[in-house]
Design an enzyme around this catalytic site. Structure first.
Site, PDB file in Angstrom:
ATOM      1  N   GLY A  78      12.223  -3.167  -2.285  1.00  0.00           N
ATOM      2  CA  GLY A  78      10.773  -3.465  -2.353  1.00  0.00           C
ATOM      3  C   GLY A  78      10.073  -3.636  -1.053  1.00  0.00           C
ATOM      4  O   GLY A  78       9.233  -2.990  -0.779  1.00  0.00           O
ATOM      5  N   GLN A 186       6.536  -6.241  -8.841  1.00  0.00           N
ATOM      6  CA  GLN A 186       6.384  -7.130 -10.170  1.00  0.00           C
ATOM      7  C   GLN A 186       5.968  -6.474 -11.629  1.00  0.00           C
ATOM      8  O   GLN A 186       6.302  -7.167 -12.644  1.00  0.00           O
ATOM      9  CB  GLN A 186       5.515  -8.434  -9.985  1.00  0.00           C
ATOM     10  CG  GLN A 186       6.316  -9.447  -9.105  1.00  0.00           C
ATOM     11  CD  GLN A 186       7.555 -10.040  -9.376  1.00  0.00           C
ATOM     12  OE1 GLN A 186       7.499 -10.294 -10.693  1.00  0.00           O
ATOM     13  NE2 GLN A 186       8.306 -10.500  -8.577  1.00  0.00           N
ATOM     14  N   SER A 204      10.888  -2.026  -6.960  1.00  0.00           N
ATOM     15  CA  SER A 204      12.275  -2.374  -6.548  1.00  0.00           C
ATOM     16  C   SER A 204      13.146  -2.589  -7.747  1.00  0.00           C
ATOM     17  O   SER A 204      12.764  -3.233  -8.905  1.00  0.00           O
ATOM     18  CB  SER A 204      12.053  -3.785  -5.946  1.00  0.00           C
ATOM     19  OG  SER A 204      13.561  -4.138  -5.429  1.00  0.00           O
ATOM     20  N   ALA A 205      14.357  -1.786  -7.871  1.00  0.00           N
ATOM     21  CA  ALA A 205      15.075  -1.728  -9.169  1.00  0.00           C
ATOM     22  C   ALA A 205      15.670  -3.183  -9.792  1.00  0.00           C
ATOM     23  O   ALA A 205      15.649  -3.363 -10.975  1.00  0.00           O
ATOM     24  CB  ALA A 205      16.240  -0.786  -9.067  1.00  0.00           C
ATOM     25  N   THR A 242      22.235   7.611   4.170  1.00  0.00           N
ATOM     26  CA  THR A 242      22.745   8.366   2.942  1.00  0.00           C
ATOM     27  C   THR A 242      22.276   7.623   1.743  1.00  0.00           C
ATOM     28  O   THR A 242      22.088   6.465   1.793  1.00  0.00           O
ATOM     29  CB  THR A 242      24.155   7.939   3.314  1.00  0.00           C
ATOM     30  OG1 THR A 242      24.491   8.366   4.468  1.00  0.00           O
ATOM     31  CG2 THR A 242      24.955   8.510   1.997  1.00  0.00           C
ATOM     32  N   CYS A 330      12.354 -15.663  -3.944  1.00  0.00           N
ATOM     33  CA  CYS A 330      12.751 -14.040  -3.390  1.00  0.00           C
ATOM     34  C   CYS A 330      12.360 -14.016  -2.032  1.00  0.00           C
ATOM     35  O   CYS A 330      12.735 -13.150  -1.183  1.00  0.00           O
ATOM     36  CB  CYS A 330      12.302 -13.040  -4.164  1.00  0.00           C
ATOM     37  SG  CYS A 330      10.498 -13.365  -4.521  1.00  0.00           S
TER      38      CYS A 330
HETATM   39  N1  PLP Z   1       6.792  -7.458  -3.285  1.00  0.00           N
HETATM   40  C1  PLP Z   1       6.966  -8.374  -4.430  1.00  0.00           C
HETATM   41  C2  PLP Z   1       5.581  -8.613  -5.014  1.00  0.00           C
HETATM   42  C3  PLP Z   1       8.106  -9.118  -4.738  1.00  0.00           C
HETATM   43  O1  PLP Z   1       8.110  -9.893  -5.547  1.00  0.00           O
HETATM   44  C4  PLP Z   1       9.260  -9.077  -3.902  1.00  0.00           C
HETATM   45  C5  PLP Z   1      10.607  -9.396  -4.141  1.00  0.00           C
HETATM   46  O2  PLP Z   1      10.517 -10.525  -5.045  1.00  0.00           O
HETATM   47  C6  PLP Z   1       9.302  -7.878  -2.975  1.00  0.00           C
HETATM   48  C7  PLP Z   1       8.023  -7.332  -2.618  1.00  0.00           C
HETATM   49  C8  PLP Z   1      10.279  -7.486  -2.109  1.00  0.00           C
HETATM   50  O3  PLP Z   1      11.311  -6.712  -2.994  1.00  0.00           O
HETATM   51  P1  PLP Z   1      12.917  -6.786  -2.706  1.00  0.00           P
HETATM   52  O4  PLP Z   1      13.517  -7.936  -3.227  1.00  0.00           O
HETATM   53  O5  PLP Z   1      13.335  -5.477  -3.548  1.00  0.00           O
HETATM   54  O6  PLP Z   1      13.071  -6.483  -1.226  1.00  0.00           O
END
Ligand code: PLP
Length: 384
Positions: A78, A186, A204-205, A242, A330
């Site tokens: 993400g 989210q 984001s998976a 890749t 995160c």
């Molecule tokens: N954006 C939001 C709203 C998120 O909650 C997060 C991760 O928690 C991200 C972006 C970043 O995603 P990633 O952990 O895949 O880099």
């Protein structure tokens, strides 16, 4: 007291941070680690089989997201998708203007991408939400100028789960001639992306029971952007590197599965979250649900326990077998006060004592009751 730290007997209430991989998703990924390990850019049969898997995943995701396959760019997460969209679109539009507007409750992936653009002469204006965490289309428009090229407002907040009125914001942004970027990390797999129309969005998976280390940026046809990762000609020359074939196959499977079960899962997860909140509200004095008056995702519950230090409470709950987080785990595990709650103008007491619980489809009613009991006991112990 015996420690549950690291024990897989813990009750996991941190799904906003990451979700466990679904068994069906693992099965969809497995062939591409060993037998079908080819590089999707290679010309031989191994490469073609990997490329076919990527094409199938791209098509499947495009249907799930209601976009054209050509609008999808596979990335590593993400964060990379947000960087690609915000920097890529703004830099390509720089001859029209160098002003961008970003909501103050965005994830750091968005805020930092915007701030990085200052190096290229851009100005950044933050748009603030109301006390419930909601950003209004009118406030967005008030922050825009003739030279605004991009606005970034997320679909739902990662700390509170508060859902933004993206449809109305998009209309306001388009009326002023700018693009809207929407961080859908989210909400993807929970709500249809069509509820959050924008010129581009990030997913984001690992947030929807898929693998970590793979994501996607959708950038709508006609929106010009500059690539941010120079290298090979992958992703039509717009994102070198890749392709992560197992990750991409897993992400497509996870997205389809999540959306197929979303109606049922959302109702179930919301019932767990609501039951948890009602036990806490009726048993613990001086608690506040941050963003509770707004429309929220079914999974999130951000609660301030006045008089407790959030970090202490999270540690105490970990010892009692409940995994949750203070602020947004995160974004680094840092113990800084939440910029999201600060932007919502919550009191110092509420800011310092806010803990996020986020529920998932594998949680049970019994787990939620046990977790609530643990919270009641931990808060009592900390408050003395
Ligand atoms: N954006 C939001 C709203 C998120 O909650 C997060 C991760 O928690 C991200 C972006 C970043 O995603 P990633 O952990 O895949 O880099």
């Amino acid at each position: 007291m015996p420690s549950n730290k690291g024990s897989n007997q813990s009750i996991y209430l941190d799904h906003a941070s990451t979700t466990p991989l679904d068994g069906e998703v693992l099965a969809a990924m497995r062939p591409y680690f060993c037998e079908e390990f080819g590089n999707a850019s290679s010309q031989h049969a191994y490469g073609m089989r990997a490329a076919n898997a990527v094409v199938a995943a791209r098509d499947e995701m495009a249907v799930a997201l209601g976009i054209s396959p050509h609008e999808l760019y596979f990335t590593s997460c993400g964060t990379e998708s947000d960087n690609l969209g915000i920097k890529g679109i703004s830099l390509a539009a720089a001859e029209r203007g160098k002003h961008i507007v970003v909501s103050a409750v965005e994830h750091p992936a968005v805020i930092q991408s915007a701030l990085d653009l200052k190096e290229f002469g851009f100005e950044v204006t933050f748009v603030y939400p109301d006390e419930n965490g909601v950003v209004s289309p009118q406030t967005v428009q008030n922050c825009m100028r003739a030279d605004t090229v991009l606005v970034a407002v997320m679909s739902a907040n990662n700390e509170t789960g508060v859902i933004q009125p993206v449809k109305e914001i998009c209309a306001a942004v388009h009326a002023m001639g700018a693009y809207l970027w929407c961080d859908c990390v989210q909400t993807a797999g929970v709500l249809p992306v069509s509820e959050f129309p924008a010129d581009g969005f990030a997913i984001s998976a690992h947030k929807f029971y898929g693998p970590k280390g793979v994501g996607a940026a959708c950038i709508k046809r006609g929106v010009r952007f500059r690539r941010q990762l120079a290298g090979g000609q992958q992703e039509r020359g717009m994102r070198g590197g890749t392709l992560n074939t197992p990750g991409i196959a897993g992400m497509a499977c996870a997205l389809s599965l999540s959306l197929k079960c979303a109606a049922h899962d959302n109702e179930y997860v919301a019932s767990l979250r609501n039951a948890f909140e009602s036990i806490i509200l009726s048993s613990v004095p001086d608690v506040f649900i941050n963003g509770g008056a707004a429309q929220r995702l079914p999974s999130h519950s951000n609660i301030s326990f006045c008089g407790c230090d959030a970090q202490n409470l999270v540690f105490a709950l970990d010892m009692r077998g409940v995994a949750c987080s203070a602020g947004a785990a995160c974004s680094s595990g840092a113990s800084k006060p939440s910029h999201v709650l600060q932007a919502m103008n919550v009191s110092e007491q509420r800011l310092k004592s806010a803990v996020r619980f986020s529920f998932g489809k594998n949680n049970t009613v019994r787990q939620v009751e046990c977790a609530a009991e643990a919270v009641i006991a931990a808060v009592k112990a900390i408050r003395g």
